[in-house]
Design a protein around this motif. Sequence first.
Motif, short mmCIF file in Angstrom:
data_model
loop_
_atom_site.label_atom_id
_atom_site.label_comp_id
_atom_site.label_asym_id
_atom_site.label_seq_id
_atom_site.Cartn_x
_atom_site.Cartn_y
_atom_site.Cartn_z
N MET A 66 -16.87 3.50 16.70
CA MET A 66 -16.40 2.11 16.70
C MET A 66 -15.14 2.01 15.84
O MET A 66 -15.20 2.25 14.63
CB MET A 66 -17.48 1.20 16.13
N HIS B 42 -11.06 -2.20 20.11
CA HIS B 42 -12.39 -2.76 19.84
C HIS B 42 -12.30 -4.28 20.02
O HIS B 42 -11.46 -4.92 19.39
CB HIS B 42 -12.78 -2.36 18.41
N ASP C 71 -14.32 -8.09 20.34
CA ASP C 71 -15.52 -8.83 19.98
C ASP C 71 -15.55 -10.14 20.75
O ASP C 71 -14.65 -10.97 20.62
CB ASP C 71 -15.49 -9.12 18.47
N THR D 38 -18.07 -5.46 22.34
CA THR D 38 -19.25 -6.12 21.77
C THR D 38 -19.38 -7.51 22.37
O THR D 38 -18.39 -8.24 22.46
CB THR D 38 -19.08 -6.31 20.25
N THR D 39 -20.60 -7.88 22.78
CA THR D 39 -20.84 -9.30 23.03
C THR D 39 -22.16 -9.71 22.37
O THR D 39 -22.84 -8.86 21.77
CB THR D 39 -20.79 -9.66 24.53
N LYS D 40 -22.47 -11.00 22.44
CA LYS D 40 -23.61 -11.50 21.66
C LYS D 40 -24.50 -12.41 22.49
O LYS D 40 -24.02 -13.16 23.34
CB LYS D 40 -23.10 -12.28 20.43
N ASP E 180 -20.80 -1.58 24.56
CA ASP E 180 -20.95 -0.66 23.44
C ASP E 180 -21.93 -1.21 22.42
O ASP E 180 -22.68 -0.47 21.80
CB ASP E 180 -19.58 -0.40 22.81
N LEU E 181 -21.89 -2.53 22.25
CA LEU E 181 -22.74 -3.13 21.23
C LEU E 181 -23.17 -4.52 21.68
O LEU E 181 -22.34 -5.33 22.09
CB LEU E 181 -21.95 -3.22 19.91
N LEU F 47 -25.24 -7.83 20.27
CA LEU F 47 -25.75 -8.42 19.03
C LEU F 47 -26.54 -9.69 19.29
O LEU F 47 -26.19 -10.46 20.20
CB LEU F 47 -24.57 -8.80 18.11
N THR G 228 -26.50 -1.19 27.25
CA THR G 228 -25.69 -1.20 26.03
C THR G 228 -25.95 0.08 25.26
O THR G 228 -27.06 0.61 25.29
CB THR G 228 -25.98 -2.42 25.15
N SER H 245 -26.18 -10.43 14.06
CA SER H 245 -25.06 -11.12 13.44
C SER H 245 -25.64 -12.31 12.66
O SER H 245 -26.59 -12.94 13.13
CB SER H 245 -24.14 -11.61 14.57
N GLN I 11 -23.16 -8.34 11.49
CA GLN I 11 -21.89 -9.01 11.17
C GLN I 11 -22.12 -10.05 10.09
O GLN I 11 -21.93 -11.22 10.28
CB GLN I 11 -21.30 -9.66 12.41
#
Length: 315
Positions: A20, A52, A54, A87-89, A117-118, A120, A162, A168, A190
């Motif tokens: 990352m 990267h 977000d 990354t998403t959430k 990749d990530l 959250l 993922t 977060s 986060q």
Amino acid sequence: MGSTSFGIPEHRFGSNGEKMPVLGFGTAVFPPVGAEATKMAILQSIKLGYRHFDTAAKYGSEQPLGEAIQEALSIGLIQSRDELFITTKLWCGDAHGDLVVPALKRSLQNLKLEYLDLFLIHWPVSCKPGTYEFPIKEENFLPMDFNSVWAAMEECQRLNLTKSIGVSNFSCKKLTDILAIANIPPAVNQKKLREFCRANGIFLTAYSPLGANGTFWGSDRVLECEVLKEIAKAKGKTAAQVSLRWIYEQGVGVIVKSFNGERMKQNLGIFDWSLDEDELKKIDELPQSRGVTGVAYTSKYGPFRTVEDIWDGEM
Ligand code: A2P
């Protein structure tokens, strides 16, 4: 630590060896600037070397990010999606065991990606299934069932939707609850819990490193901080760069948002110089305050549930 071809250091994750870039590009914008402007800013940032990104289901930036990635591929800015870290959430309305996998699939569709990749959990609270308003209305808040939500997050990773999962805005106490039930521990948090995360092998990433200036929850207190400005002047840098560099030197990742080309470049220019001991000491002595007071919890709709529910009375 390795680095990207543009010289951004990369953090390596546990057993899978995911990489990352420690500096990420934030796509949350308030007030919103529209899909096209968001896409163009992201494309420009890819040109400048950001790798990267977000986003979050809630930001409205998944689609423009997906389009920017497609375009970056088609014009050859990148050769493969694998060169990016995305990354998403999970939004609170989808933070229910049975809604997590479908929510991630929706996000992937928006992003036009096969995998993240990530992924959250955005906030450690749920709201009524299928409600997406923000700020969340008092009557729609629900406590999160960590067991079923984290199990579903793990399922997302098992399904290869993922590569990693994380949280977060989680306090130490809430992270402890997750660690107690997790088969796959969170890879990233986060929020600002340095010692706890380090001790538990969780990589910490800071968001709003410049104080989210311009949003209704942010301020210019970081960028206008006299100590940072003085250090910046002495070093021939800007207060923003000093702030970002300081975070990097703490061993913490950072997501910074700028849709302005010059500032995007400026924010990348933090890896070829360092702060000296005296400067670090001055920054350490700055008064700190809880950063996210009321992001989701105060609004024009009136007083909301106290943030103590989220922070458990601690930072
Ligand atoms: P802009 O997009 O016009 O550059 P944070 O990352 O803490 O949420 O802060 C984002 C805010 O800070 C945005 O308003 C962004 O505006 C501004 N910003 C980003 N980089 C810089 C910089 N290097 N100097 C001053 N302001 C910046």
